[in-house]
Design a protein around this motif. Structure first.
Motif, PDB file in Angstrom:
ATOM      1  N   SER A  67       0.816  -1.222   0.000  1.00 38.64           N
ATOM      2  CA  SER A  67       0.000   0.000   0.000  1.00 38.64           C
ATOM      3  C   SER A  67       0.849   1.272   0.000  1.00 38.64           C
ATOM      4  N   ILE A  68       2.100   1.176  -0.414  1.00 41.17           N
ATOM      5  CA  ILE A  68       2.994   2.334  -0.378  1.00 41.17           C
ATOM      6  C   ILE A  68       2.668   3.287  -1.519  1.00 41.17           C
ATOM      7  N   LYS A  69       2.409   4.541  -1.152  1.00 36.76           N
ATOM      8  CA  LYS A  69       2.089   5.571  -2.138  1.00 36.76           C
ATOM      9  C   LYS A  69       2.982   6.785  -1.921  1.00 36.76           C
ATOM     10  N   ARG A  70       3.080   7.598  -2.951  1.00 36.29           N
ATOM     11  CA  ARG A  70       3.784   8.866  -2.853  1.00 36.29           C
ATOM     12  C   ARG A  70       2.837   9.934  -2.316  1.00 36.29           C
ATOM     13  N   GLU A  71       3.370  11.107  -2.055  1.00 35.12           N
ATOM     14  CA  GLU A  71       2.527  12.227  -1.625  1.00 35.12           C
ATOM     15  C   GLU A  71       1.529  12.600  -2.704  1.00 35.12           C
ATOM     16  N   SER A  72       1.877  12.354  -3.956  1.00 33.64           N
ATOM     17  CA  SER A  72       0.975  12.656  -5.058  1.00 33.64           C
ATOM     18  C   SER A  72      -0.226  11.715  -5.100  1.00 33.64           C
ATOM     19  N   GLY A  73      -0.136  10.611  -4.368  1.00 38.78           N
ATOM     20  CA  GLY A  73      -1.195   9.616  -4.383  1.00 38.78           C
ATOM     21  C   GLY A  73      -0.921   8.471  -5.349  1.00 38.78           C
ATOM     22  N   ILE A  74       0.153   8.579  -6.156  1.00 39.73           N
ATOM     23  CA  ILE A  74       0.501   7.526  -7.110  1.00 39.73           C
ATOM     24  C   ILE A  74       1.171   6.379  -6.365  1.00 39.73           C
ATOM     25  N   PRO A  75       0.599   5.174  -6.415  1.00 42.04           N
ATOM     26  CA  PRO A  75       1.233   4.023  -5.751  1.00 42.04           C
ATOM     27  C   PRO A  75       2.526   3.637  -6.470  1.00 42.04           C
ATOM     28  N   TYR A  76       3.423   3.050  -5.735  1.00 43.84           N
ATOM     29  CA  TYR A  76       4.656   2.557  -6.333  1.00 43.84           C
ATOM     30  C   TYR A  76       4.382   1.272  -7.095  1.00 43.84           C
ATOM     31  N   ALA A  77       5.047   1.141  -8.246  1.00 48.31           N
ATOM     32  CA  ALA A  77       5.140  -0.128  -8.953  1.00 48.31           C
ATOM     33  C   ALA A  77       6.626  -0.517  -8.918  1.00 48.31           C
ATOM     34  N   ALA A  97      16.902  13.126  -8.296  1.00 49.16           N
ATOM     35  CA  ALA A  97      16.178  11.847  -8.309  1.00 49.16           C
ATOM     36  C   ALA A  97      14.676  12.065  -8.162  1.00 49.16           C
ATOM     37  N   GLU A  98      14.283  12.994  -7.310  1.00 52.89           N
ATOM     38  CA  GLU A  98      12.863  13.300  -7.132  1.00 52.89           C
ATOM     39  C   GLU A  98      12.271  13.916  -8.390  1.00 52.89           C
ATOM     40  N   TYR A  99      13.076  14.722  -9.070  1.00 50.20           N
ATOM     41  CA  TYR A  99      12.618  15.322 -10.326  1.00 50.20           C
ATOM     42  C   TYR A  99      12.344  14.235 -11.363  1.00 50.20           C
ATOM     43  N   ILE A 100      13.274  13.298 -11.526  1.00 50.37           N
ATOM     44  CA  ILE A 100      13.078  12.186 -12.454  1.00 50.37           C
ATOM     45  C   ILE A 100      11.846  11.386 -12.075  1.00 50.37           C
ATOM     46  N   ASP A 101      11.660  11.164 -10.790  1.00 51.10           N
ATOM     47  CA  ASP A 101      10.485  10.428 -10.337  1.00 51.10           C
ATOM     48  C   ASP A 101       9.204  11.145 -10.744  1.00 51.10           C
ATOM     49  N   SER A 102       9.218  12.465 -10.640  1.00 55.47           N
ATOM     50  CA  SER A 102       8.002  13.228 -10.930  1.00 55.47           C
ATOM     51  C   SER A 102       7.682  13.310 -12.413  1.00 55.47           C
ATOM     52  N   VAL A 103       8.706  13.335 -13.267  1.00 58.44           N
ATOM     53  CA  VAL A 103       8.456  13.534 -14.698  1.00 58.44           C
ATOM     54  C   VAL A 103       8.491  12.253 -15.522  1.00 58.44           C
ATOM     55  N   ILE A 104       9.029  11.166 -14.971  1.00 54.66           N
ATOM     56  CA  ILE A 104       9.124   9.917 -15.729  1.00 54.66           C
ATOM     57  C   ILE A 104       8.530   8.735 -14.970  1.00 54.66           C
ATOM     58  N   VAL A 105       9.032   8.503 -13.757  1.00 57.25           N
ATOM     59  CA  VAL A 105       8.723   7.260 -13.041  1.00 57.25           C
ATOM     60  C   VAL A 105       7.253   7.165 -12.647  1.00 57.25           C
ATOM     61  N   GLN A 106       6.700   8.247 -12.112  1.00 54.82           N
ATOM     62  CA  GLN A 106       5.329   8.185 -11.604  1.00 54.82           C
ATOM     63  C   GLN A 106       4.313   7.865 -12.696  1.00 54.82           C
ATOM     64  N   GLY A 114      -3.041   0.973 -13.134  1.00 50.13           N
ATOM     65  CA  GLY A 114      -4.362   1.224 -13.693  1.00 50.13           C
ATOM     66  C   GLY A 114      -4.925   2.591 -13.393  1.00 50.13           C
ATOM     67  N   ILE A 115      -4.044   3.567 -13.152  1.00 52.90           N
ATOM     68  CA  ILE A 115      -4.478   4.929 -12.830  1.00 52.90           C
ATOM     69  C   ILE A 115      -4.301   5.820 -14.055  1.00 52.90           C
ATOM     70  N   GLU A 116      -5.365   6.460 -14.491  1.00 51.99           N
ATOM     71  CA  GLU A 116      -5.317   7.362 -15.640  1.00 51.99           C
ATOM     72  C   GLU A 116      -4.847   8.745 -15.189  1.00 51.99           C
ATOM     73  N   ILE A 117      -3.791   9.235 -15.791  1.00 52.75           N
ATOM     74  CA  ILE A 117      -3.306  10.581 -15.445  1.00 52.75           C
ATOM     75  C   ILE A 117      -3.323  11.516 -16.643  1.00 52.75           C
ATOM     76  N   TYR A 118      -3.669  11.000 -17.832  1.00 57.65           N
ATOM     77  CA  TYR A 118      -3.712  11.822 -19.032  1.00 57.65           C
ATOM     78  C   TYR A 118      -5.154  11.993 -19.500  1.00 57.65           C
ATOM     79  N   GLU A 119      -5.386  13.098 -20.178  1.00 53.85           N
ATOM     80  CA  GLU A 119      -6.671  13.305 -20.816  1.00 53.85           C
ATOM     81  C   GLU A 119      -6.465  14.055 -22.123  1.00 53.85           C
ATOM     82  N   THR A 120      -7.276  13.726 -23.104  1.00 54.73           N
ATOM     83  CA  THR A 120      -7.189  14.422 -24.382  1.00 54.73           C
ATOM     84  C   THR A 120      -8.072  15.665 -24.351  1.00 54.73           C
ATOM     85  N   LYS A 121      -7.581  16.737 -24.944  1.00 51.62           N
ATOM     86  CA  LYS A 121      -8.319  17.991 -24.961  1.00 51.62           C
ATOM     87  C   LYS A 121      -8.897  18.297 -26.332  1.00 51.62           C
TER      88      LYS A 121
END
Length: 284
Positions: A67-77, A97-106, A114-121
Motif C-alpha cells: 500500500s505504499i504511495k507517494r505524496e501525489s497519491g501515485i502508488p509505487y510499482a 532523483a525526485e525530479y526524475i520520479d516526478s516527470v518519468i517514473v510516476q 491502472g491509474i489514468e493521469i492523461y486526458e485528451t483535450k
C-alpha cells in the motif's frame, strides 16, 4: 549479479526497473521465470514473488498487503521501487532523483497500477506514452523467441533513455537552475529576464526557479533569430511570441508590445530596454 523477473508479456514497469538496475550493474544477467525455484536464485527480484523487501533487493508490488504511495497519491510499482532504491545514487542528489520520479517514473507506475493521469483535450487527437512505446516491442502473438527479442530491444531502449534523461536532469540542477537564479538576482526588474545566450534546458525548468509572478524572457535563439517569451502566472507553460529576423528587413513580426524589430540583437536589446516602462505596465 543476476536479476529475475516474470516471463511472458512484458510491460514498461519491469523493463524500466531493470533498466535502472542495468545502469547500476552494467554486467547484470537477467532471468525471466515465474517458477519460484528459478527466480529466487537471483540476487535481485523484480516484479514477481509478491514481496517487497528492499534490504534483500526484492521489488514487487502485486501483493495485497502492498500500500505504499507517494505524496501525489501515485502508488509505487516495481519501476518506482527500483528508482526509490537507486535513483539518488544514479543522479548524485535526492533533488534530481525526485525530479526524475516526478516527470518519468510516476507516470509509468500510475499506468501499471491502472491509474489514468492523461486526458485528451482535442477530440480525435491522442497521445503516446513511454508505456505505449514499450508495448510496441511486445510481439502480437506469444512466441518465446519473439518475446525475448522484443524484451531485449525494449530493455536496450529503456536503459539508453534513462541514461540520457539522468544526464539532462543533472544539467538542469547543476547548470540551468543556477543560471536562471543568477539572472533573476542580477535583473534590474526581476520580472523581466534578459539572457545573453539560449539554453534549451531552462525551458523545462523555469517553474523550479521560484518564479511567482509573470515574466518576460528575452534571449537570442539561433542565428539571426530572437525570441520574447512570456512565462504565465500558472507556472506551467510558456506562451511563445517570436520575432524572426531571418530574411531581409521585410521579414519581421509585430510583437504584442507593438515594437517592430528589424535590427541586430544588440540594437534590439537597446530598444527593449528603452521600452522597459511599457513592458512593466503590461506586466501589471
Amino acid at each position: 549479479m543476476k536479476a529475475s523477473t516474470h516471463d511472458g508479456r512484458f510491460h514498461a514497469d519491469e523493463i524500466f526497473a531493470l533498466a535502472v538496475l542495468k545502469l547500476i550493474f552494467p554486467d547484470l544477467e537477467i532471468v525471466r521465470s515465474r517458477d519460484e525455484k528459478v527466480y529466487k536464485k537471483a540476487d535481485i527480484i523484480v516484479d514477481v514473488g509478491h514481496v517487497y523487501d528492499p534490504e534483500n533487493l526484492i521489488f514487487d508490488h502485486h501483493q495485497r498487503s502492498f500500500s505504499i504511495k507517494r505524496e501525489s497519491g501515485i502508488p509505487y510499482a516495481s519501476f518506482g521501487l527500483a528508482w526509490k532504491q537507486y535513483g539518488e545514487s544514479l543522479c548524485g542528489s535526492s533533488q534530481t532523483a525526485e525530479y526524475i520520479d516526478s516527470v518519468i517514473v510516476q507516470a509509468i507506475d500510475a499506468d501499471d497500477n491502472g491509474i489514468e493521469i492523461y486526458e485528451t483535450k482535442i477530440e480525435g487527437v491522442g497521445f503516446h506514452t513511454l508505456s505505449d512505446i514499450i508495448e510496441s516491442f511486445v510481439p502480437r502473438y506469444v512466441d518465446d523467441d519473439k518475446v525475448k527479442i522484443g524484451f531485449d530491444r525494449a530493455l536496450n531502449f529503456a536503459t539508453s533513455y534513462m541514461k540520457r534523461q539522468i544526464k539532462l536532469a543533472k544539467e538542469l540542477f547543476e547548470v540551468a537552475l543556477p543560471n536562471i537564479r543568477k539572472t533573476i538576482q542580477d535583473a534590474e526588474d526581476p520580472r523581466i529576464l534578459i539572457f545573453d545566450k539560449f539554453d534549451k534546458t531552462w525551458l523545462n525548468f523555469l517553474s523550479q526557479a521560484s518564479l511567482k509572478k509573470p515574466y518576460l524572457l528575452f534571449f537570442p535563439h539561433i542565428e539571426r533569430l530572437e525570441q520574447l517569451e512570456v512565462f504565465p502566472k500558472d507556472g506551467k507553460s510558456l506562451n511563445i511570441l517570436n520575432c524572426y529576423l531571418q530574411g531581409g528587413e521585410e521579414d519581421r513580426r509585430i510583437l504584442p508590445i507593438s515594437l517592430r524589430f528589424k535590427m541586430p540583437f544588440i540594437a534590439i536589446m537597446d530598444v527593449f530596454l528603452q521600452k522597459l516602462t511599457v513592458l512593466k505596465e503590461r506586466l501589471n
